[in-house]
Design an enzyme around this catalytic site. Sequence first.
Site, mmCIF file in Angstrom:
data_model
loop_
_atom_site.group_PDB
_atom_site.id
_atom_site.type_symbol
_atom_site.label_atom_id
_atom_site.label_comp_id
_atom_site.label_asym_id
_atom_site.label_seq_id
_atom_site.Cartn_x
_atom_site.Cartn_y
_atom_site.Cartn_z
ATOM 1 C CE1 TYR A 1 35.887 44.617 39.798
ATOM 2 C CE2 TYR A 1 33.592 44.698 40.490
ATOM 3 C CZ TYR A 1 34.762 43.981 40.283
ATOM 4 O OH TYR A 1 34.792 42.629 40.553
ATOM 5 C CB SER B 1 31.496 41.254 39.435
ATOM 6 O OG SER B 1 31.000 41.858 40.608
HETATM 7 P P1 NAP Z 1 42.586 39.658 44.126
HETATM 8 O O1 NAP Z 1 42.896 38.713 45.218
HETATM 9 O O2 NAP Z 1 43.064 41.058 44.237
HETATM 10 O O3 NAP Z 1 43.091 39.004 42.761
HETATM 11 C C1 NAP Z 1 43.210 39.733 41.578
HETATM 12 C C2 NAP Z 1 44.309 39.115 40.785
HETATM 13 O O4 NAP Z 1 44.428 39.818 39.541
HETATM 14 C C3 NAP Z 1 45.661 39.231 41.482
HETATM 15 O O5 NAP Z 1 46.328 38.009 41.329
HETATM 16 C C4 NAP Z 1 46.348 40.343 40.703
HETATM 17 O O6 NAP Z 1 47.744 40.248 40.664
HETATM 18 C C5 NAP Z 1 45.791 40.066 39.333
HETATM 19 N N1 NAP Z 1 46.050 41.154 38.406
HETATM 20 C C6 NAP Z 1 45.828 42.489 38.564
HETATM 21 N N2 NAP Z 1 46.240 43.153 37.475
HETATM 22 C C7 NAP Z 1 46.730 42.216 36.612
HETATM 23 C C8 NAP Z 1 47.298 42.277 35.327
HETATM 24 N N3 NAP Z 1 47.480 43.440 34.696
HETATM 25 N N4 NAP Z 1 47.686 41.113 34.731
HETATM 26 C C9 NAP Z 1 47.524 39.932 35.362
HETATM 27 N N5 NAP Z 1 47.016 39.809 36.594
HETATM 28 C C10 NAP Z 1 46.617 40.951 37.204
HETATM 29 O O7 NAP Z 1 41.009 39.761 43.918
HETATM 30 P P2 NAP Z 1 39.900 38.669 43.539
HETATM 31 O O8 NAP Z 1 38.714 39.097 44.279
HETATM 32 O O9 NAP Z 1 40.399 37.294 43.682
HETATM 33 O O10 NAP Z 1 39.659 39.027 42.009
HETATM 34 C C11 NAP Z 1 39.617 38.038 40.997
HETATM 35 C C12 NAP Z 1 38.474 38.373 40.042
HETATM 36 O O11 NAP Z 1 37.245 38.253 40.734
HETATM 37 C C13 NAP Z 1 38.499 39.785 39.493
HETATM 38 O O12 NAP Z 1 38.165 39.765 38.126
HETATM 39 C C14 NAP Z 1 37.422 40.500 40.291
HETATM 40 O O13 NAP Z 1 36.873 41.566 39.583
HETATM 41 C C15 NAP Z 1 36.429 39.377 40.473
HETATM 42 N N6 NAP Z 1 35.443 39.518 41.563
HETATM 43 C C16 NAP Z 1 35.826 39.634 42.873
HETATM 44 C C17 NAP Z 1 34.854 39.690 43.881
HETATM 45 C C18 NAP Z 1 35.207 39.755 45.346
HETATM 46 O O14 NAP Z 1 34.326 39.990 46.166
HETATM 47 N N7 NAP Z 1 36.428 39.538 45.740
HETATM 48 C C19 NAP Z 1 33.506 39.635 43.536
HETATM 49 C C20 NAP Z 1 33.140 39.528 42.204
HETATM 50 C C21 NAP Z 1 34.125 39.446 41.231
HETATM 51 P P3 NAP Z 1 48.714 41.084 41.655
HETATM 52 O O15 NAP Z 1 48.773 40.249 42.885
HETATM 53 O O16 NAP Z 1 49.980 41.173 40.925
HETATM 54 O O17 NAP Z 1 48.043 42.406 41.875
#
Ligand code: NAP
Length: 281
Positions: free
Chosen positions: A152, A139
Amino acid sequence: MPTVLITGTSSGFGLATTVEVAKRGWDVVATMRDLGKRGELDHAVAEAGVGARVRVAQLDVTNSQSIDAAVALLDLTNRPLDAVVHNAGVAVGGAFEDLTEAQVRHVMDVNYFGVLALTRKLLPFFRAQRRGRIVIISSESAFAGQPANSPYCASKWAVEGWAESVAYEFEPFGIDIALVEPGAYRTSIWENSPRVLPEASAYRPLLRHLEAAVDAYVAKTARDPVEVGKAVAKVLDAPHPRFRTAVGPTAKFEHFARGKLPSTLMRKIFGRFFQLNKVRW
Ligand code: NAP
């Protein structure tokens, strides 16, 4: 067909990446911790016409038995695995002093120790194959600290420090490692992340102000997660990917500023951007 395992594919980047890489001809093992949430992925995969390339499997990155079972399903002694995308991630909003030890540890368990545990399990196979690509969704939060987001940011800094270090160890075995560093995108992470704001918090004025300012910022600027899915697909397809790929304008700015601007100046820029001088304590 090359094969990739992706974690956290029930929503957001994991789902978008599954569809993008399957469209480019990869076989995808799309994992999620709760198979009851597979509906959105199934729908997107069917709509894109790539159902035959996607296998869905259960994997909770914080549970070693779940990791073992998912890796056993891959049958890696008979079938190669070309890459893994560590995408699963969580956050918790709040002032450090208001957060419990368990809340902080949970973020580290998923975003940091989860990456390490699954990598540890795959390494013997990657070494035996003498190839493998490890992609981590980090990130822009790994470049500069953010108020009310310390667990985070710390988890993403940790995983980047780890990745920079193990890159030396993995390279001789033909295993490469790459970080994808997005800015703000419209995914479920904003709703999925608990916000801790106790009535008696000493930080209440700052947290209230930030909550409104960050929500407004995200609503106005957060981008389509498909952009990140495409960036990950590019990293997977590249013969020699860059170690860091920043995705989105703010991540690119912070990428540029990292190491060039002093932290105190970054804090001033962030403070001015979110008008922290207007907080009435
Ligand atoms: P998201 O839609 O909330 O997706 C997160 C995913 O991680 C969900 O599928 C969630 O599953 C899963 N997860 C949570 N705990 C887990 C576990 N113990 N084992 C396996 N899966 C698990 O959010 P996202 O934004 O797409 O996040 C994906 C990645 O991108 C993350 O690493 C986040 O830090 C990173 N990121 C996001 C942003 C942003 O702006 N969105 C920016 C930079 C980086 P459940 O549905 O079961 O909870």
